[in-house]
Design a protein around this motif. Structure first.
Motif, PDB file in Angstrom:
ATOM      1  N   GLN A  28     -11.418   0.761  52.334  1.00 16.43           N
ATOM      2  CA  GLN A  28     -10.999   1.553  51.176  1.00 16.43           C
ATOM      3  C   GLN A  28     -10.986   0.706  49.907  1.00 16.43           C
ATOM      4  O   GLN A  28     -11.478   1.137  48.857  1.00 16.43           O
ATOM      5  N   ARG A  31     -14.470  -0.182  48.659  1.00 16.25           N
ATOM      6  CA  ARG A  31     -15.157   0.930  47.993  1.00 16.25           C
ATOM      7  C   ARG A  31     -14.521   1.304  46.641  1.00 16.25           C
ATOM      8  O   ARG A  31     -15.071   2.109  45.899  1.00 16.25           O
ATOM      9  N   ASN A  32     -13.369   0.748  46.363  1.00 12.27           N
ATOM     10  CA  ASN A  32     -12.661   1.059  45.117  1.00 12.27           C
ATOM     11  C   ASN A  32     -12.285  -0.232  44.395  1.00 12.27           C
ATOM     12  O   ASN A  32     -11.114  -0.612  44.331  1.00 12.27           O
ATOM     13  N   ARG A  62      -5.398   4.948  36.023  1.00  8.92           N
ATOM     14  CA  ARG A  62      -6.155   5.340  37.220  1.00  8.92           C
ATOM     15  C   ARG A  62      -5.231   5.732  38.365  1.00  8.92           C
ATOM     16  O   ARG A  62      -5.692   6.228  39.392  1.00  8.92           O
ATOM     17  N   ARG A  64      -3.053   3.905  40.504  1.00 10.08           N
ATOM     18  CA  ARG A  64      -3.120   3.181  41.774  1.00 10.08           C
ATOM     19  C   ARG A  64      -2.564   1.773  41.619  1.00 10.08           C
ATOM     20  O   ARG A  64      -2.732   1.137  40.575  1.00 10.08           O
ATOM     21  N   LEU A 285      -5.124   5.773  47.130  1.00 10.52           N
ATOM     22  CA  LEU A 285      -6.578   5.927  47.215  1.00 10.52           C
ATOM     23  C   LEU A 285      -6.953   7.116  48.093  1.00 10.52           C
ATOM     24  O   LEU A 285      -6.232   7.467  49.025  1.00 10.52           O
TER      25      LEU A 285
END
Length: 288
Positions: A28, A31-32, A62, A64, A285
């Protein structure tokens, strides 16, 4: 479901399920990747009961968490975040939301000299709640008999938001405030203080605070007087919210902090801190 529940359901070894969970969260994060944040939120969590702290930094735009680390809540530990982020991305930060912990402010001012410092509303309100509780205790000590009985066991009733109380709680609050004028005055002042964050200019915010402070005269509410002096000392970081460029969703900040604390509470006693770090960094996420 917990790792233990999944392991039981799938008839797998607990350690194998945990290892798979860690691999999933690592993917995860891969990918972020972390982009340069404009507004950050800084908070600390305690790992165990005691004084073992870690710092969590979130990208507020964002939505996060982007960093978990440090060795404590010192200026040096906060510096570690800016070193990790790098000078290029650090320069993009325009706003830092934090509690009134000097180490965080000193590090941020040193590393991002142009960023505005904003003190988190919910941390400020928590200080006011602590002051109200001190007044409750003072009144309990001062009184006796029936007057004291109204106060006993009413800490939650007095400190909660009225809308969160049950019908019985609301009745108990009404009875308490009717029976004790000093607690009634303190409660009304606490309820009104949140209005400070509704003003669009610093001038109007200042006028409100001065009026609030003047209302303390002759009330004999010493904990509130100490609270007002604390607000004076930190005024710039509180009034910063009235500037349009510093508007962030403070409700979102508190919601994310609460989510992190739920993860933290579940992790009490776990020795695998890397697992906790991954849980926190991936909690907002999307699933893969």
């Amino acid at each position: 479901m917990t790792v233990k529940d999944v392991a039981k359901e799938l008839k797998l070894d607990w350690h194998a399920v945990k290892a798979l969970d860690k691999e999933y969260m690592q993917e995860q994060l891969r990918r972020n990747p972390v982009s340069a944040p404009r507004a950050i939120g800084i908070d600390e969590i305690s790992l165990r009961k005691g004084h073992t702290y870690r710092i969590v930094v979130s990208d507020l735009q964002r939505g996060r968490p982007i960093w978990y680390g440090g060795e404590d809540r010192s200026e040096e530990s906060m510096d570690m975040f800016y070193q990790w982020l790098g000078p290029k991305k650090t320069k993009k930060i325009q706003l830092a939301v934090m509690d009134m912990w000097k180490a965080f402010e000193k590090s941020t001012t040193k590393n991002v000299s142009g960023a505005a410092i904003l003190y988190d509303k919910f941390h400020v309100i928590r200080h006011l709640g602590d002051a109200l509780d001190k007044i409750r205790k003072m009144e309990y000590t001062r009184l006796s008999g029936k007057d004291r009985s109204y106060i006993k066991g009413q800490k939650y009733t007095l400190l909660s938001n009225r809308e969160n109380l049950t019908l019985n709680g609301q009745k108990a609050l009404k009875k308490l405030l009717k029976a004790n004028k000093r607690l009634n005055a303190a409660y009304l002042l606490k309820e009104s203080f949140g209005q400070l964050w509704s003003y669009q200019t610093e001038g109007w915010a200042r006028r409100f605070f001065d009026n609030w402070k003047n209302a303390l005269k002759w009330q004999r509410l010493e904990p509130y007087e100490k609270f007002a002096k604390m607000i004076e000392r930190h005024w710039d970081g509180i009034a910063a919210y009235s500037r349009p460029e510093n508007k962030v969703s403070l409700g979102f900040v508190e919601g994310m902090n609460n989510k992190i604390r739920v993860i933290q509470r579940k992790a009490y006693g776990l020795r695998d801190e890397e697992y906790l770090r991954l849980k926190i960094l991936t909690c907002m996420l999307k699933e893969i």
